[in-house]
Design an enzyme around this catalytic site. Structure first.
Site, PDB file in Angstrom:
ATOM      1  N   HIS A  24       0.793  -1.310  -0.163  1.00 42.10           N
ATOM      2  CA  HIS A  24      -0.023   0.004   0.103  1.00 42.10           C
ATOM      3  C   HIS A  24       1.048   1.244   0.176  1.00 42.10           C
ATOM      4  CE1 HIS A  24      -4.165  -1.578   1.195  1.00 42.10           C
ATOM      5  NE2 HIS A  24      -3.516  -2.628   0.927  1.00 42.10           N
ATOM      6  N   ASP A 120      -4.695   6.482   1.404  1.00 46.22           N
ATOM      7  CA  ASP A 120      -4.883   5.065   0.995  1.00 46.22           C
ATOM      8  C   ASP A 120      -6.402   5.071   1.042  1.00 46.22           C
ATOM      9  OD1 ASP A 120      -5.579   2.182   1.752  1.00 46.22           O
ATOM     10  OD2 ASP A 120      -3.571   2.075   1.149  1.00 46.22           O
ATOM     11  N   ALA A 336      15.361  -9.380  -3.930  1.00 45.30           N
ATOM     12  CA  ALA A 336      15.882  -9.155  -5.578  1.00 45.30           C
ATOM     13  C   ALA A 336      15.122  -8.218  -5.953  1.00 45.30           C
ATOM     14  CB  ALA A 336      15.412 -10.695  -6.069  1.00 45.30           C
TER      15      ALA A 336
END
Length: 454
Positions: A24, A120, A336
């Site tokens: 988020h 949000d 990664a």
């Protein structure tokens, strides 16, 4: 890409990030950076917990973004169980008072009243805060149009299917654009379990107040879910698909410019095109230990090259000797550079929990998916992958087994079904690329005008 004309504004935008789910706050901050760069005379006050800010922020954000750490809502002395849901609910309960206090302090510091609340969507209370502050409210939904639709139709879903003895195999055909989704695909907070706890009640409130927002936007592309986008425009004042900033460039960056502390690119450079399985399950939850073992066993027996992004604390669950035996076959790393790895020509499949960001990153790169949904919107996204777009498949019964995973890898890699998935993924990638240069640019300009107007 067209260059946006620099707006001449003098606004103050309060940006409310959501903790503890990284999926988020991260995308919201990325959009804020882009907005701030396009509107340098506007101040963006970004509010988020200290822990979340520390994991997201670098030193290169625009000067007109002011970072504010807010309390995470956990009472002093509380012993946490480690459940993301527990932290989430404590944060939500404390958030209205916390944000009131911190925004007032920021207004004093900046010397400007807040003119827009960019939050949000989970923060349903922002609707009343914006009215009180005489500011506009723009809400960001961190998922796709499918999950946003499911939440906005919460009352209709509950009335239609009930909340007891739910008929999970039925489709959601009574919602325009949701004909290919089943009741069992929707998040449990919509119609399953205990709906009287903090989080389901907050999401229900959100479904009732989002139509009051001057705009609601998601990180997505217009042509991914056009029917749902049309539906949402009938429910909301303004609905916008904004391409994720991290995916605006579809060519692989120079590897020297990409953070890669564990040498993933050097390893990938030695592999054949479309041969590598990239495996990652996001920042919140991993599959249980028994399934991690099954993944490892399936990889080893399949001989498929792999890059597995697995938190260090979970590496203890790998079978004894697995890392040594697969040293030439693949690498397991604690982190990664996912976006860039998915764009790499050696990547052949993305094994994921089907979080919205991961799905977007995969389809934008034209990479098929093997999905194992875990929570929230994962099942809806997995259904889109498997049935709507036909760019991947879900593991059998939603659980990894050695034989099941090996079968999935084989099916995507060499089976005719896999060839169809790859062709569909390539086609979807091309559609998305076209979308960015047309509707994506136009939508961003609309969003910018809505947020920084005075």
């Amino acid at each position: 890409m067209f260059k946006l004309p620099e707006p001449i504004r003098d606004s103050h935008v309060a940006v409310l990030g959501f903790f503890p789910v990284g999926a988020h706050a991260g995308p919201l901050l990325a959009v804020t950076r882009r907005l701030a760069a396009a509107a340098p005379s506007t101040i963006f006050s970004f509010f988020n917990t200290a822990r979340s800010n520390a994991s997201l922020l670098s030193s290169d954000h625009p000067e007109n973004i002011r970072i504010h750490d807010v309390d995470d809502g956990v009472p002093e002395g509380t012993v946490l169980t480690g459940s993301p849901r527990e932290m989430l609910e404590m944060f939500l309960e404390a958030a209205p008072q916390t944000f009131h206090r911190e925004i007032a302090a920021a207004e004093t510091e900046v010397g400007k009243k807040v003119t827009c609340m960019l939050t949000d969507a989970f923060f349903w209370f922002a609707a009343d805060m914006a009215v009180e502050m005489k500011a506009t409210w723009v809400a960001f939904w961190a998922g796709g149009a499918n999950s946003l639709c499911a939440h906005l139709y919460t009352d209709r879903i509950r009335e239609t299917i009930g909340v007891k003895d739910v008929r999970t195999e039925e489709t959601l055909g009574f919602i325009p654009g949701m004909e290919n989704y089943r009741v069992k695909d929707i998040p449990e907070e919509v119609a399953f379990g205990d709906l009287d706890t903090v989080f389901p009640k907050a999401l229900h409130q959100m479904s009732l107040v989002l139509p009051r927002a001057s705009a609601v936007f998601i990180s997505s592309f217009e042509e991914l879910e056009p029917t749902l986008a049309h539906n949402l425009r009938s429910k909301l004042v303004r609905f916008l698909n904004i391409p994720p900033p991290t995916l605006l460039s579809f060519t692989l960056k120079r590897e020297t410019l990409v953070r890669d502390p564990h040498g993933c690119f050097a390893w990938m450079g030695k592999r054949s095109p479309a041969s590598v399985a990239y495996i990652s399950f996001g920042t919140v939850m991993e599959p249980p230990p028994a399934e991690l073992v099954a993944i490892a066993q399936g990889l080893e027996s399949s001989k498929v090259p792999f890059v597995w992004s697995l938190k260090e604390k979970n590496m203890v669950h790998l079978p004894k000797g697995f890392l040594d035996r697969t040293r030439e076959q693949g690498i397991v790393v604690p982190w990664a550079p996912q976006v860039e790895l998915l764009k790499h020509e050696a990547t052949g499949v993305n094994v994921t929990h089907c979080g919205w960001n991961s799905v977007l990153e995969s389809v934008s790169a034209g990479v098929p998916i093997i999905g194992r949904p875990i929570l929230a919107d994962n099942r809806l996204n997995g259904r889109a992958v498997e049935v709507v777009w036909k760019v991947g498949m879900m593991v059998n019964n939603g659980v990894f087994t050695k034989e099941g995973f090996e079968k999935c890898l084989h099916q995507v890699s060499v089976h005719d079904d896999g060839k169809t998935m790859k062709a569909n993924a390539k086609k979807l990638k091309e559609i998305i690329q076209e979308d960015v240069s047309t509707k994506g640019f136009e939508n961003f300009k609309v969003l910018l005008d809505e947020i920084v107007k005075v």
